[in-house]
Motif scaffolding. Structure first.
Motif, PDB file in Angstrom:
ATOM      1  N   ILE A   1      24.468  14.388  48.638  1.00  0.00           N
ATOM      2  CA  ILE A   1      23.089  14.031  49.034  1.00  0.00           C
ATOM      3  C   ILE A   1      22.130  14.260  47.856  1.00  0.00           C
ATOM      4  O   ILE A   1      21.360  13.368  47.472  1.00  0.00           O
ATOM      5  N   HIS A   2      22.190  15.431  47.261  1.00  0.00           N
ATOM      6  CA  HIS A   2      21.252  15.775  46.191  1.00  0.00           C
ATOM      7  C   HIS A   2      21.409  14.858  44.975  1.00  0.00           C
ATOM      8  O   HIS A   2      20.430  14.330  44.454  1.00  0.00           O
ATOM      9  N   LYS A   3      22.645  14.663  44.548  1.00  0.00           N
ATOM     10  CA  LYS A   3      22.875  13.888  43.311  1.00  0.00           C
ATOM     11  C   LYS A   3      22.502  12.428  43.505  1.00  0.00           C
ATOM     12  O   LYS A   3      21.926  11.814  42.602  1.00  0.00           O
ATOM     13  N   LEU A   4      22.822  11.858  44.654  1.00  0.00           N
ATOM     14  CA  LEU A   4      22.518  10.430  44.821  1.00  0.00           C
ATOM     15  C   LEU A   4      21.021  10.196  45.001  1.00  0.00           C
ATOM     16  O   LEU A   4      20.475   9.225  44.485  1.00  0.00           O
ATOM     17  N   ILE A   5      20.369  11.100  45.688  1.00  0.00           N
ATOM     18  CA  ILE A   5      18.912  10.938  45.837  1.00  0.00           C
ATOM     19  C   ILE A   5      18.249  11.084  44.461  1.00  0.00           C
ATOM     20  O   ILE A   5      17.270  10.398  44.150  1.00  0.00           O
ATOM     21  N   SER A   6      18.802  11.944  43.621  1.00  0.00           N
ATOM     22  CA  SER A   6      18.218  12.076  42.266  1.00  0.00           C
ATOM     23  C   SER A   6      18.561  10.874  41.392  1.00  0.00           C
ATOM     24  O   SER A   6      17.785  10.514  40.502  1.00  0.00           O
ATOM     25  N   LEU A   7      19.711  10.260  41.651  1.00  0.00           N
ATOM     26  CA  LEU A   7      20.124   9.138  40.791  1.00  0.00           C
ATOM     27  C   LEU A   7      19.249   7.904  40.993  1.00  0.00           C
ATOM     28  O   LEU A   7      18.869   7.241  40.032  1.00  0.00           O
ATOM     29  N   TYR A   8      18.920   7.599  42.269  1.00  0.00           N
ATOM     30  CA  TYR A   8      18.187   6.352  42.534  1.00  0.00           C
ATOM     31  C   TYR A   8      16.682   6.607  42.627  1.00  0.00           C
ATOM     32  O   TYR A   8      16.236   7.513  43.321  1.00  0.00           O
ATOM     33  N   LYS A   9      15.942   5.756  41.939  1.00  0.00           N
ATOM     34  CA  LYS A   9      14.483   5.932  41.843  1.00  0.00           C
ATOM     35  C   LYS A   9      13.825   5.891  43.227  1.00  0.00           C
ATOM     36  O   LYS A   9      12.967   6.708  43.541  1.00  0.00           O
ATOM     37  N   SER A  10      14.225   4.923  44.046  1.00  0.00           N
ATOM     38  CA  SER A  10      13.658   4.866  45.401  1.00  0.00           C
ATOM     39  C   SER A  10      14.746   4.399  46.361  1.00  0.00           C
ATOM     40  O   SER A  10      15.616   3.605  45.985  1.00  0.00           O
ATOM     41  N   GLY A  11      14.665   4.908  47.569  1.00  0.00           N
ATOM     42  CA  GLY A  11      15.696   4.495  48.515  1.00  0.00           C
ATOM     43  C   GLY A  11      15.543   5.116  49.888  1.00  0.00           C
ATOM     44  O   GLY A  11      14.606   5.872  50.160  1.00  0.00           O
ATOM     45  N   THR A  12      16.478   4.748  50.737  1.00  0.00           N
ATOM     46  CA  THR A  12      16.529   5.285  52.103  1.00  0.00           C
ATOM     47  C   THR A  12      17.980   5.632  52.404  1.00  0.00           C
ATOM     48  O   THR A  12      18.881   4.904  51.996  1.00  0.00           O
ATOM     49  N   TRP A  13      18.168   6.755  53.085  1.00  0.00           N
ATOM     50  CA  TRP A  13      19.525   7.169  53.484  1.00  0.00           C
ATOM     51  C   TRP A  13      19.581   7.138  54.996  1.00  0.00           C
ATOM     52  O   TRP A  13      18.744   7.756  55.671  1.00  0.00           O
ATOM     53  N   ILE A  14      20.562   6.408  55.537  1.00  0.00           N
ATOM     54  CA  ILE A  14      20.773   6.377  56.984  1.00  0.00           C
ATOM     55  C   ILE A  14      22.066   7.133  57.262  1.00  0.00           C
ATOM     56  O   ILE A  14      23.107   6.782  56.702  1.00  0.00           O
ATOM     57  N   SER A  15      21.970   8.159  58.095  1.00  0.00           N
ATOM     58  CA  SER A  15      23.172   8.918  58.381  1.00  0.00           C
ATOM     59  C   SER A  15      23.354   9.100  59.885  1.00  0.00           C
ATOM     60  O   SER A  15      22.392   9.406  60.601  1.00  0.00           O
ATOM     61  N   TYR A  16      24.576   8.894  60.320  1.00  0.00           N
ATOM     62  CA  TYR A  16      24.913   9.046  61.741  1.00  0.00           C
ATOM     63  C   TYR A  16      26.057  10.047  61.824  1.00  0.00           C
ATOM     64  O   TYR A  16      27.033   9.932  61.085  1.00  0.00           O
ATOM     65  N   ASP A  17      25.936  11.048  62.694  1.00  0.00           N
ATOM     66  CA  ASP A  17      26.959  12.090  62.779  1.00  0.00           C
ATOM     67  C   ASP A  17      26.884  12.813  64.116  1.00  0.00           C
ATOM     68  O   ASP A  17      25.831  12.799  64.772  1.00  0.00           O
ATOM     69  N   PRO A  18      27.950  13.516  64.467  1.00  0.00           N
ATOM     70  CA  PRO A  18      27.837  14.421  65.618  1.00  0.00           C
ATOM     71  C   PRO A  18      27.165  15.734  65.215  1.00  0.00           C
ATOM     72  O   PRO A  18      27.212  16.109  64.028  1.00  0.00           O
ATOM     73  N   ILE A  19      26.533  16.396  66.176  1.00  0.00           N
ATOM     74  CA  ILE A  19      26.013  17.756  65.942  1.00  0.00           C
ATOM     75  C   ILE A  19      26.583  18.661  67.044  1.00  0.00           C
ATOM     76  O   ILE A  19      26.772  18.209  68.179  1.00  0.00           O
ATOM     77  N   GLY A  20      26.823  19.922  66.691  1.00  0.00           N
ATOM     78  CA  GLY A  20      27.508  20.816  67.631  1.00  0.00           C
ATOM     79  C   GLY A  20      26.674  21.278  68.812  1.00  0.00           C
ATOM     80  O   GLY A  20      27.191  21.587  69.883  1.00  0.00           O
ATOM     81  N   GLY A  21      25.340  21.320  68.621  1.00  0.00           N
ATOM     82  CA  GLY A  21      24.460  21.860  69.669  1.00  0.00           C
ATOM     83  C   GLY A  21      24.093  23.302  69.346  1.00  0.00           C
ATOM     84  O   GLY A  21      24.952  24.063  68.890  1.00  0.00           O
ATOM     85  N   ASP A  22      22.827  23.694  69.568  1.00  0.00           N
ATOM     86  CA  ASP A  22      22.405  25.048  69.175  1.00  0.00           C
ATOM     87  C   ASP A  22      22.093  25.963  70.364  1.00  0.00           C
ATOM     88  O   ASP A  22      21.655  27.092  70.190  1.00  0.00           O
ATOM     89  N   ASP A  23      22.333  25.472  71.571  1.00  0.00           N
ATOM     90  CA  ASP A  23      22.103  26.315  72.739  1.00  0.00           C
ATOM     91  C   ASP A  23      23.324  27.231  72.917  1.00  0.00           C
ATOM     92  O   ASP A  23      24.456  26.775  72.773  1.00  0.00           O
ATOM     93  N   VAL A  24      23.096  28.501  73.227  1.00  0.00           N
ATOM     94  CA  VAL A  24      24.233  29.431  73.352  1.00  0.00           C
ATOM     95  C   VAL A  24      25.240  29.003  74.424  1.00  0.00           C
ATOM     96  O   VAL A  24      26.429  29.297  74.321  1.00  0.00           O
ATOM     97  N   ASN A  25      24.719  28.292  75.443  1.00  0.00           N
ATOM     98  CA  ASN A  25      25.640  27.868  76.510  1.00  0.00           C
ATOM     99  C   ASN A  25      26.273  26.500  76.235  1.00  0.00           C
ATOM    100  O   ASN A  25      27.039  25.997  77.049  1.00  0.00           O
ATOM    101  N   ASP A  26      25.908  25.912  75.117  1.00  0.00           N
ATOM    102  CA  ASP A  26      26.401  24.569  74.794  1.00  0.00           C
ATOM    103  C   ASP A  26      27.793  24.667  74.175  1.00  0.00           C
ATOM    104  O   ASP A  26      27.959  25.167  73.071  1.00  0.00           O
ATOM    105  N   LYS A  27      28.779  24.153  74.889  1.00  0.00           N
ATOM    106  CA  LYS A  27      30.168  24.278  74.399  1.00  0.00           C
ATOM    107  C   LYS A  27      30.658  22.981  73.753  1.00  0.00           C
ATOM    108  O   LYS A  27      31.811  22.882  73.339  1.00  0.00           O
ATOM    109  N   PHE A  28      29.801  21.963  73.704  1.00  0.00           N
ATOM    110  CA  PHE A  28      30.233  20.635  73.229  1.00  0.00           C
ATOM    111  C   PHE A  28      30.907  20.716  71.852  1.00  0.00           C
ATOM    112  O   PHE A  28      32.014  20.227  71.652  1.00  0.00           O
TER     113      PHE A  28
END
Ligand code: SAM
Length: 327
Positions: free
Chosen positions: A214-241
């Motif tokens: 992430i850091h190197k590519l954002i520094s390499l290109y003068k201007s741009g947009t990054w689109i990222s899609y991913d799962p997240i684990g969940g931050d609630d203590v009862n969240d077991k997903f």
């Protein structure tokens, strides 16, 4: 481990074919290229070649199409359309520039380059993945005339990659940041507006490697947009997903998701980009579904297959995010 990660491409592609088969994709009104003649046909032509080149991957596609679970089809529809909408918006905004480039990192068998290359003549599209995925995709593109016509005639004689005037399908391990930079410096222009896509890719990388990317590519290109899609684990203590997902993948596929529980909320996932980028927006796919999908489109989706697990849909979609970060 690399092999287990590489094989996830067949899951993503199988899901896409299933969503096409059940008519979730192409979507209806949101994108004019949904009307694109041949969207389904081009995907089916790819599947047809896959059958003769990789029986295992083809078997997976067949099984996904047969099971065709509505939750899976909804998920594939949403992530595909959400990323396509962002792609289109970026390319339209950049239309006044004479040049624009898209880097699809961990592209797998994704074929979205075909309709964007056709629509935007100034666009250069770069697809990167592990050598095994790239070599299979290159072989299919080389031998399937309908696809070859869109991506352009081969410019070099490489058996394992595909390079035309505007399309570059190159093999590269994203964990090797020096090699990534060397390759991108050779085939892209840092001055040209750049869209970077990581669709279900960063989640398979170790934390330091993904942050370096992430850091190197954002520094390499003068201007741009990054689109990222991913799962997240969940931050609630009862969240077991997250923990259930990790255990299942580890036991059934020897697959690790090293940052699932680190960037486990929208806030934390966004922070990894905020350190280097100017503006970052993020939403869960549930928020996207509720806010961005029109009622007409929701009704159309509902009519395709019976779905009574709306709470499950909400639970799953709340654990996937779409991020857009611009600099
Ligand atoms: N982005 C595609 C899509 O959504 O249809 C494929 C997604 S698939 C779940 C993950 C892809 O990321 C695989 O094709 C895999 O080979 C690629 N990938 C993950 N880590 C990678 C790495 N370190 N280097 C190159 N490719 C990688």
């Amino acid at each position: 481990m690399d092999r287990a990660v590489q094989q996830t491409d067949y899951d993503a592609f199988s899901c896409k074919i299933s969503a096409i088969n059940k008519k979730y994709l192409p979507c209806q009104k949101e994108l004019e290229f949904c009307e694109m003649k041949g969207f389904s046909e081009l995907h089916m032509a790819y599947v047809h070649r896959l059958k003769s080149l990789n029986k295992r991957a083809f078997g997976k596609v067949q099984r996904a199409v047969q099971s065709g679970l509505p939750l899976m089809n909804y998920g594939t529809y949403l992530r595909t359309v959400a990323i396509d909408v962002e792609c289109k918006s970026f390319l339209q905004n950049a239309a006044s520039n004479s040049k624009v480039q898209v880097l699809n990192l961990g592209c797998g068998s994704d074929l979205r380059m075909i309709y964007f290359l056709e629509q935007y003549p100034h666009l250069r599209w770069i697809d990167l993945d592990f050598a095994e995925s790239v070599s299979l995709k290159a072989k299919i593109l080389r031998t399937e005339e309908q696809l070859k016509k869109v991506v352009g005639e081969l410019r070099d004689a490489s058996e394992t990659e595909y390079v035309s005037d505007r399309y570059f399908l190159k093999s590269c391990n994203l964990n090797n940041i020096e090699k990534v930079l060397e390759l991108l410096t050779e085939i892209t222009d840092p001055e040209v507006p750049t869209l970077i896509i990581t669709e279900c890719v960063l989640c398979y990388m170790d934390l330091p490697k993904s942050q370096a990317l992430i850091h190197k590519l954002i520094s390499l290109y003068k201007s741009g947009t990054w689109i990222s899609y991913d799962p997240i684990g969940g931050d609630d203590v009862n969240d077991k997903f997250g923990s259930i997902m990790q255990t299942n993948l580890r036991e059934s596929r020897q697959l690790e998701l090293p940052t699932l529980m680190v960037f486990n909320s929208t806030k934390k996932y966004a922070q990894r980009f905020e350190e280097v980028s100017k503006s970052t927006e993020i939403e869960t796919m549930w928020q996207y579904y509720v806010r961005q999908v029109t009622q007409e489109e929701k009704n159309r989706l509902k009519s395709l297959q019976f779905l009574d697990e709306i709470e499950e849909l909400q639970l799953i979609f709340s654990h996937y995010v779409l991020l857009k970060s611009s600099w």
